[in-house]
Write a protein that holds these residues in place. Structure first.
Motif, short mmCIF file in Angstrom:
data_model
loop_
_atom_site.label_atom_id
_atom_site.label_comp_id
_atom_site.label_asym_id
_atom_site.label_seq_id
_atom_site.Cartn_x
_atom_site.Cartn_y
_atom_site.Cartn_z
N ASP A 15 16.00 9.92 -17.64
CA ASP A 15 15.61 8.52 -17.61
C ASP A 15 16.80 7.61 -17.30
OD1 ASP A 15 16.60 9.37 -20.06
OD2 ASP A 15 15.52 7.84 -21.19
N LEU A 16 17.99 7.99 -17.74
CA LEU A 16 19.17 7.18 -17.46
C LEU A 16 19.53 7.24 -15.98
CD1 LEU A 16 21.44 7.96 -20.53
CD2 LEU A 16 19.82 6.08 -20.21
N GLU A 17 19.33 8.38 -15.34
CA GLU A 17 19.58 8.49 -13.91
C GLU A 17 18.61 7.59 -13.14
OE1 GLU A 17 22.00 9.78 -12.26
OE2 GLU A 17 22.92 11.08 -13.77
N MET A 18 17.39 7.49 -13.61
CA MET A 18 16.41 6.60 -12.98
C MET A 18 16.81 5.13 -13.17
SD MET A 18 12.94 8.73 -13.91
CE MET A 18 11.89 7.34 -13.63
N GLN A 19 17.29 4.80 -14.36
CA GLN A 19 17.74 3.44 -14.63
C GLN A 19 18.96 3.10 -13.78
OE1 GLN A 19 18.32 3.09 -18.87
NE2 GLN A 19 16.15 3.44 -19.30
N LYS A 20 19.86 4.04 -13.63
CA LYS A 20 21.04 3.85 -12.79
C LYS A 20 20.63 3.52 -11.35
CE LYS A 20 24.82 6.59 -10.89
NZ LYS A 20 25.46 7.91 -10.91
N ALA A 21 19.67 4.27 -10.82
CA ALA A 21 19.17 4.03 -9.46
C ALA A 21 18.50 2.66 -9.36
CB ALA A 21 18.21 5.14 -9.05
#
Length: 64
Positions: A15-21
């Protein structure tokens, strides 16, 4: 990491990778995802950091 603020934590990090994107896509805010887990014991979290100058805008984007 001097000048960087923690804005999110997660057990898996996906989920953090998605937020980063999302932050990059919406406002070109650079973010860093760091694995702070101890793999042998599955303790700890993944963490999302942004530069302190972008903290308020990043938090507003993620709340929307």
């Amino acid at each position: 990491m001097e000048g960087w603020k923690l804005i999110g934590q997660s057990r898996t990090g996906i989920d953090l990778e998605m937020q980063k994107a999302l932050l990059w896509e919406r406002a070109e805010i650079r973010a860093v995802v760091m694995n702070k887990k101890l793999s042998a014991y599955d303790l700890g979290n993944w963490e999302l950091y942004v530069h302190q100058d972008d903290e308020e805008e990043a938090l507003n984007i993620l709340k929307a």
